[in-house]
Design a protein around this motif. Sequence first.
Motif, PDB file in Angstrom:
ATOM      1  N   HIS A   5      15.958  34.488  15.144  1.00  0.00           N
ATOM      2  CA  HIS A   5      15.817  35.953  14.816  1.00  0.00           C
ATOM      3  C   HIS A   5      14.501  36.352  14.347  1.00  0.00           C
ATOM      4  CE1 HIS A   5      20.120  34.896  14.708  1.00  0.00           C
ATOM      5  NE2 HIS A   5      20.205  35.876  15.523  1.00  0.00           N
ATOM      6  N   GLY A   9      12.249  39.073  16.012  1.00  0.00           N
ATOM      7  CA  GLY A   9      11.757  40.207  15.179  1.00  0.00           C
ATOM      8  C   GLY A   9      10.440  40.499  15.381  1.00  0.00           C
ATOM      9  N   LEU A  73      16.735  42.264  21.732  1.00  0.00           N
ATOM     10  CA  LEU A  73      16.806  43.401  20.793  1.00  0.00           C
ATOM     11  C   LEU A  73      18.361  43.686  20.176  1.00  0.00           C
ATOM     12  CD1 LEU A  73      15.121  45.419  19.044  1.00  0.00           C
ATOM     13  CD2 LEU A  73      15.756  47.047  21.012  1.00  0.00           C
ATOM     14  N   LEU A  76      19.168  40.910  17.930  1.00  0.00           N
ATOM     15  CA  LEU A  76      18.479  41.054  16.512  1.00  0.00           C
ATOM     16  C   LEU A  76      19.230  41.833  15.769  1.00  0.00           C
ATOM     17  CD1 LEU A  76      15.920  40.519  14.678  1.00  0.00           C
ATOM     18  CD2 LEU A  76      14.759  42.461  15.847  1.00  0.00           C
ATOM     19  N   ARG A  77      19.348  43.088  16.562  1.00  0.00           N
ATOM     20  CA  ARG A  77      20.296  44.314  15.684  1.00  0.00           C
ATOM     21  C   ARG A  77      21.661  43.703  15.032  1.00  0.00           C
ATOM     22  NH1 ARG A  77      19.533  49.210  15.655  1.00  0.00           N
ATOM     23  NH2 ARG A  77      21.476  49.748  16.370  1.00  0.00           N
ATOM     24  N   TRP A  79      22.509  40.449  14.575  1.00  0.00           N
ATOM     25  CA  TRP A  79      22.131  39.650  13.301  1.00  0.00           C
ATOM     26  C   TRP A  79      21.790  40.473  12.078  1.00  0.00           C
ATOM     27  CZ3 TRP A  79      17.090  38.509  11.109  1.00  0.00           C
ATOM     28  CH2 TRP A  79      17.200  37.677  10.209  1.00  0.00           C
ATOM     29  N   LEU A  80      21.016  41.525  12.202  1.00  0.00           N
ATOM     30  CA  LEU A  80      20.713  42.432  11.039  1.00  0.00           C
ATOM     31  C   LEU A  80      21.819  43.136  10.376  1.00  0.00           C
ATOM     32  CD1 LEU A  80      17.331  43.811  12.161  1.00  0.00           C
ATOM     33  CD2 LEU A  80      17.455  42.313  10.166  1.00  0.00           C
ATOM     34  N   VAL A  81      22.696  43.669  11.149  1.00  0.00           N
ATOM     35  CA  VAL A  81      23.920  44.676  10.635  1.00  0.00           C
ATOM     36  C   VAL A  81      25.220  44.006  10.372  1.00  0.00           C
ATOM     37  CG1 VAL A  81      25.306  46.487  11.431  1.00  0.00           C
ATOM     38  CG2 VAL A  81      22.898  46.521  11.919  1.00  0.00           C
ATOM     39  N   VAL A  83      25.781  40.175  10.607  1.00  0.00           N
ATOM     40  CA  VAL A  83      25.946  38.862   9.998  1.00  0.00           C
ATOM     41  C   VAL A  83      25.465  38.839   8.539  1.00  0.00           C
ATOM     42  CG1 VAL A  83      25.073  36.507  10.362  1.00  0.00           C
ATOM     43  CG2 VAL A  83      25.094  37.792  12.309  1.00  0.00           C
ATOM     44  N   GLU A  84      26.418  38.285   7.815  1.00  0.00           N
ATOM     45  CA  GLU A  84      26.070  38.296   6.234  1.00  0.00           C
ATOM     46  C   GLU A  84      24.957  37.401   5.994  1.00  0.00           C
ATOM     47  OE1 GLU A  84      28.136  39.425   3.332  1.00  0.00           O
ATOM     48  OE2 GLU A  84      28.012  41.179   4.625  1.00  0.00           O
ATOM     49  N   PRO A  85      24.172  37.836   5.136  1.00  0.00           N
ATOM     50  CA  PRO A  85      23.003  36.607   4.652  1.00  0.00           C
ATOM     51  C   PRO A  85      23.621  35.423   3.765  1.00  0.00           C
ATOM     52  CG  PRO A  85      22.301  38.869   4.208  1.00  0.00           C
ATOM     53  CD  PRO A  85      23.809  38.936   4.631  1.00  0.00           C
ATOM     54  N   THR A  86      23.175  34.325   3.986  1.00  0.00           N
ATOM     55  CA  THR A  86      23.468  33.204   3.255  1.00  0.00           C
ATOM     56  C   THR A  86      23.717  33.393   1.840  1.00  0.00           C
ATOM     57  OG1 THR A  86      22.370  31.864   4.937  1.00  0.00           O
ATOM     58  CG2 THR A  86      22.892  30.744   2.930  1.00  0.00           C
TER      59      THR A  86
ATOM     60  N   ASP B  92      17.205  34.085   4.258  1.00  0.00           N
ATOM     61  CA  ASP B  92      17.407  34.909   5.637  1.00  0.00           C
ATOM     62  C   ASP B  92      17.609  36.392   5.299  1.00  0.00           C
ATOM     63  OD1 ASP B  92      19.676  33.957   4.302  1.00  0.00           O
ATOM     64  OD2 ASP B  92      21.029  34.227   6.248  1.00  0.00           O
ATOM     65  N   MET B  93      17.855  36.555   3.991  1.00  0.00           N
ATOM     66  CA  MET B  93      17.910  37.826   3.417  1.00  0.00           C
ATOM     67  C   MET B  93      16.528  38.496   3.671  1.00  0.00           C
ATOM     68  SD  MET B  93      17.449  39.840   0.524  1.00  0.00           S
ATOM     69  CE  MET B  93      17.389  41.684   1.093  1.00  0.00           C
ATOM     70  N   ARG B  96      15.393  38.999   6.792  1.00  0.00           N
ATOM     71  CA  ARG B  96      15.901  40.335   7.563  1.00  0.00           C
ATOM     72  C   ARG B  96      14.973  41.328   7.174  1.00  0.00           C
ATOM     73  NH1 ARG B  96      20.207  37.148   7.332  1.00  0.00           N
ATOM     74  NH2 ARG B  96      22.093  37.239   8.786  1.00  0.00           N
ATOM     75  N   PHE B  99      12.366  42.981   9.113  1.00  0.00           N
ATOM     76  CA  PHE B  99      12.745  43.515  10.575  1.00  0.00           C
ATOM     77  C   PHE B  99      13.626  44.756  10.199  1.00  0.00           C
ATOM     78  CE2 PHE B  99      12.441  38.876  11.250  1.00  0.00           C
ATOM     79  CZ  PHE B  99      10.983  38.822  11.709  1.00  0.00           C
ATOM     80  N   LEU B 103      16.190  49.053  12.689  1.00  0.00           N
ATOM     81  CA  LEU B 103      17.227  49.674  12.626  1.00  0.00           C
ATOM     82  C   LEU B 103      17.084  51.029  12.608  1.00  0.00           C
ATOM     83  CD1 LEU B 103      19.273  47.057  10.139  1.00  0.00           C
ATOM     84  CD2 LEU B 103      19.066  47.083  12.779  1.00  0.00           C
ATOM     85  N   ARG B 118      26.190  42.646  -3.363  1.00  0.00           N
ATOM     86  CA  ARG B 118      26.241  41.175  -3.500  1.00  0.00           C
ATOM     87  C   ARG B 118      25.846  40.760  -4.811  1.00  0.00           C
ATOM     88  NH1 ARG B 118      25.398  41.217   2.320  1.00  0.00           N
ATOM     89  NH2 ARG B 118      23.122  41.198   1.801  1.00  0.00           N
TER      90      ARG B 118
END
Lengths: 173, 173
Positions: A5, A9, A73, A76-77, A79-81, A83-86, B92-93, B96, B99, B103, B118
């Motif tokens: 990603h 990006g 793209l 990427l979008r 993943w951004l919207v 997928v919860e960050p770790t 990874d936050m 993001r 990028f 969005l 969070r």
Amino acid sequence: MSLRHALLGLLVDRQGSGYDLMKLFETSLANVWPATQSQVYGELGKLADGGLLAVAAEGPRGRKEYSLTESGLAELRHWLVDVEPTRVHRSDMLLRVFFLGALTREEAHTFLVKEQLRASQDHDAYEDIKEKIDWGDDMISVNGRIALEFGLRLSAMREEWAQWAADQLTVPS
Amino acid sequence: MSLRHALLGLLVDRQGSGYDLMKLFETSLANVWPATQSQVYGELGKLADGGLLAVAAEGPRGRKEYSLTESGLAELRHWLVDVEPTRVHRSDMLLRVFFLGALTREEAHTFLVKEQLRASQDHDAYEDIKEKIDWGDDMISVNGRIALEFGLRLSAMREEWAQWAADQLTVPS
DNA sequence: GTTGACATGTAATTGGTTACATGATTAG
DNA sequence: CTAATCATGTAACCAATTACATGTCAAC
């Protein structure tokens, strides 16, 4: 799976070879997501195989210039919207803190003072970047400023915490 | 190679089986250095092979109780005193954040508000731990409090930063 | 006697690091 | 011509994740 990603990006508002992307990485993303050369080339190949990137042009020395595809793209979008960050972040520094009791009070104190120094140096380094980099108006510059502010606040916090923690040891409960 | 040291550290003031150490992990170190069951058992085996741990006792159900050896303690102390903690921390936050330009402004804003939430939840969780855990006077409890304070300050900082960052988007330069 | 906690392991896969290997092109 | 930069790749290894697999003991 964040490297893929990161590469997607970087290709949002430019086009580039593995070599180009590596250099971009060093001057921007390396602080939040380091990657090695072998990793970048490998991942670019996989992304192209998967149709998320296309080889837009080939140049001298086997240079392959990649560009983002529609589905790249979209991924990427997504993943951004979606997928919860770790949640958890590993820190071998904080891990060490748990075991400071295995050291003498002096050694533990030294450890925390060193951490305070590292934080202070990191803060200085971020201040330097803030001043010296001439910020463009492309996506990663604009948002890089936001990420940089995080670095500044984090290093300040770390410095204060290390100071506090060192004091805790000096005057025990 | 921090997991080995985490295990050595846990065995400084107690003695235990892989199973015991797993449970201890969950309630203490998991926030700074998560590990899985397979990893723990595997690493304990290697540490015992290397003479850093000894099998102090064997119990029912194949239970093996490990204890720290002289050289195990020496290795732990060496790691604490001489080995520099890792500089870069992957996030990874923050990756993001670079990028967010891919969005819409609304989506980017939502992303930052979620991060704020969070952080706020993490802060609450740390507060809970601070109140509810009855702290002993063993090494990991005493120093766990110091590490916990880091978590509290970090989550507070993240919350403020996310708030600030969301504001930056709403009122662009 | 059956459920839940105790207890340990293996195998497959992924992501990341380090080191090695090769060669083309450009600027001085 | 030669050094620096450009440019890509492979191989070995290590750490971590996920899933599978097995079995014991204690309490009810």
